[in-house]
Each structure stands twice: as C-alpha cells, then as structure tokens.
Enzyme design. Sequence first.
Site, mmCIF file in Angstrom:
data_model
loop_
_atom_site.group_PDB
_atom_site.id
_atom_site.type_symbol
_atom_site.label_atom_id
_atom_site.label_comp_id
_atom_site.label_asym_id
_atom_site.label_seq_id
_atom_site.Cartn_x
_atom_site.Cartn_y
_atom_site.Cartn_z
ATOM 1 N NE ARG A 270 -3.710 -2.294 2.368
ATOM 2 C CZ ARG A 270 -4.587 -2.591 3.323
ATOM 3 N NH1 ARG A 270 -4.761 -1.762 4.340
ATOM 4 N NH2 ARG A 270 -5.270 -3.714 3.275
ATOM 5 N NE ARG A 285 -1.003 4.747 9.289
ATOM 6 C CZ ARG A 285 -2.294 4.439 9.353
ATOM 7 N NH1 ARG A 285 -2.926 4.031 8.266
ATOM 8 N NH2 ARG A 285 -2.955 4.538 10.486
ATOM 9 C CD GLU A 357 -7.890 -1.442 11.097
ATOM 10 O OE1 GLU A 357 -7.952 -2.231 10.142
ATOM 11 O OE2 GLU A 357 -7.861 -0.196 10.972
ATOM 12 C CB SER A 360 -11.296 -4.118 9.041
ATOM 13 O OG SER A 360 -10.964 -2.939 9.716
ATOM 14 N NE ARG A 398 -1.552 -2.034 11.644
ATOM 15 C CZ ARG A 398 -2.364 -0.988 11.542
ATOM 16 N NH1 ARG A 398 -3.476 -0.947 12.267
ATOM 17 N NH2 ARG A 398 -2.073 0.007 10.728
#
Length: 434
Positions: A270, A285, A357, A360, A398
């Site tokens: 990403r 991130r 987070e 999701s 994560r």
Amino acid sequence: MFDIRWIRENAAAFDQGLKKRGLEPVSHRLIALDEARREAVTRAQEAQTRRNALSKEIGQAKAAKDEARAQSLMAEVASLKAAIQQGEEDERRLDGELRAALSEIPNLPLEEVPEGADEHGNVELRRFGNKRQFNFAPKQHFDLGESLKLMDFETAAKLSGSRFVVLKGALARLERAIAQFMLDLHTNEHGYTEVSPPLLVRDHAMFGTAQLPKFEEDQFSVYAGTAVDEGRFAWLVPTAEVPLTNLIREMILDEQELPLRFTAFTPCFRAEAGAAGRDTRGMIRQHQFSKVEMVSITTPEQSRAELDRMLGCAETVLQRLGLPYRVMTLCGGDMGFASRLTFDIEVWLPGQHAYREISSCSVCGDFQARRMEARYRPKGGKPAYVHTLNGSGLAVGRTMVAILENYQEADGSVVIPEALRPYMGGLEVIPAHG
C-alpha cells in the site's frame, strides 16, 4: 456498484444512505444522466425504425418508377444514418459517464451502522482479556526490536526507503510462525480453504473489489511487460481480498456450493498516500506488510450471520494468543468504501498505551459482486448476485507488534505465547541482546 434502476425507484433511501456516510445526495444527478442516456437510445431506435420503413418505401417508389420520390426518400435515409450514429455515440458516452459516476459511489450502510463522521463515532461492542500490569515502563515494539538487534529500519530505508523493515533471526521466524498458526487455525478449525494467489492483478480485479478507480493513488502499480495483459501496468495486491474475492468473478455458482470460504497468507502493498506523518516509526503502517486474509462468498440470506462468524474467527486468534482487545462497530463516516457494516478488532498495545486496529471484518452485500458479475443460482430460481465478505485474520505484522509489547520483560527479552511455541521449534523466550 449500484443498479441505476434501483436508484430511480429508491432515490430517497439511496440519498439517506449516502448522508449516513457524510456525503451529499447525488440521486438527482445520476437519474438525469440516465434520462439523457435513455433519450439517446430512444432517438437512435426511432431513427432506425424510420430508416427501415423508408427502405421499403424506396423500393415501392422505384417499382412505380417515381425516381424523384425515391431520391427524396434516399436523402432522408442518409440523414437518418447520421442521426443513428450520433444517437449511438451519445448513448456510449452517457453510458460511460454514468458507469464512471456509479463506480465512485460507496456502498450504503446497513441500518445498524452508527451515525458518525469519523473514528470518534465508532461504538465499542465488547472487550476481551485483562491488560497486563507491568512493574516497569513497557517499551514500544520498535525500541524492543532494535534492542534485540532483530528489527532493522535503517537498513530497510537504504534498500527501499521509508516504511519498510528488515526482520532477522527469531523475529523473522516469529512472523512466519504467526502466519502458520493463523492458517492452521482457519483451515483446521474454521473451515476455510487455503489459497496461494497471484500477487499481481489486472485492472478489472482491482475494480471488482473497488480499489479502482477511486483509490488508485493508494496502490502500487508495476509495468508487467508482456507476461501480464500484453505490456500494460498491473497492480501489487493491497490485500489478498482482491485475488480471493475475484476467484468467483463472472461465474454463476450453485446455491448448494455456498458459502465458500477462502484464506491466504500474502505480502500486501500500500502506498499509504494519505498517511503522511502518521505512524512514521515502527511496523504499524508500512508500504509492505504481511496478512492472513479471510473471504466468504454467501447468499444474501446468509451474509449477516457470516459476518458474525468471520469476526469470531478473527477474535479466536487473539484469544489463543492471550492478547487483550476490543471490538468496535464502525460508524458511517469511518467505514471502508465497499462495506455495508464493519467490525474492527483493536488490540491493546501497552507500549503505546492505546488500542490499535488489527483486523477489519466487513460485509459488502452485492456491491462487489455487481462489479465482478458474480452470481449464484437459487434452487428453482433465476441467477442472483452473491454477497461477499472479507476480514483480516489477522494482520501478521501488527500481531507481532502486539506480542512484543504485551509479552516483553524488564530485561528486554520477549516471552513467546504458548500457542506459537510449536511453530518456533519449542523456543519459549527471545533473549535480550548481549
């Protein structure tokens, strides 16, 4: 992707759904485009009908040796040919404009989605686990990893730039162990089929899951040469959701085949174009990270229950690892583009003293299926669009961050959770360096 006929018949509900996302109403603009397109179609059809009738009249005039009338009719036929061509061109142009406009409109939230403009409107659903009470100040993961000499951001920056990391030794093995543990759990206990998908995909695959066209700036493209799509650019997958969901594109499945459940462990890429200045240190991130993804394909009647099931599968990973977390229902302003309802799982990071987070889980209804032309045939019925769901099960990097911060010791060593020790060759503790 929406059916314009549904929007025409449910304009108020459509605009109300967009309002819940914090967006302005657009049904009037879409309906006006559709009206113009329909008018162009009608003009072309009427001109074609008239042209067909004139062709018969020309034959009759020639048979009657009325050359003047035949020439007049032929002149009208020539003008109608131009009108037909213009009508067809207008139809193609307006159809393209309508499809482009529809492709950039997000999915409509379900009624249970909370009101809210951003993450501050999210609602906590439940918590699991007790936060560990430390008798020392817990460090953040990057301080721990660097002190172990097993997490190297400086060398990664020399190789690739910012937002990359080199993992070594026990941390490299820990990343592999986490992924293998998750895959074994999801395939052996949760009924998912493991898939090893391509990491390069074409435009239509990214369009199908709604990464394109709206989020192009967040993606990494590569020139694929003649190996992929005859020299056009291809895309590095931002998540395995893209290839896994597109496995059923342009298919008509039998209802008895559903639900289909897929899982995959892949690198993800990403650009993080909108994340400037956020989480610049560490592994939270990054441009490249690894994730175990879950995807379900269901009937409309199954999809809401499947979301709860998928969420439970993701939660089980954290429970087995003994990591405290909370589940959040995302509000309308914070949901992903393709989602109708999303639950986020946020893991507790004592080094940051915050929940972050880690998964999701979303139900997309038929939003992606329409973009992919993915359908199923109900018993005794006509083909209908499937419903798609996706969820992280979990983000591997994560999860490593959470393990490092929750299982750290005062001397800088890190205890390996019991569930992972078989995958670590029986290693119980990553010892402090030196």
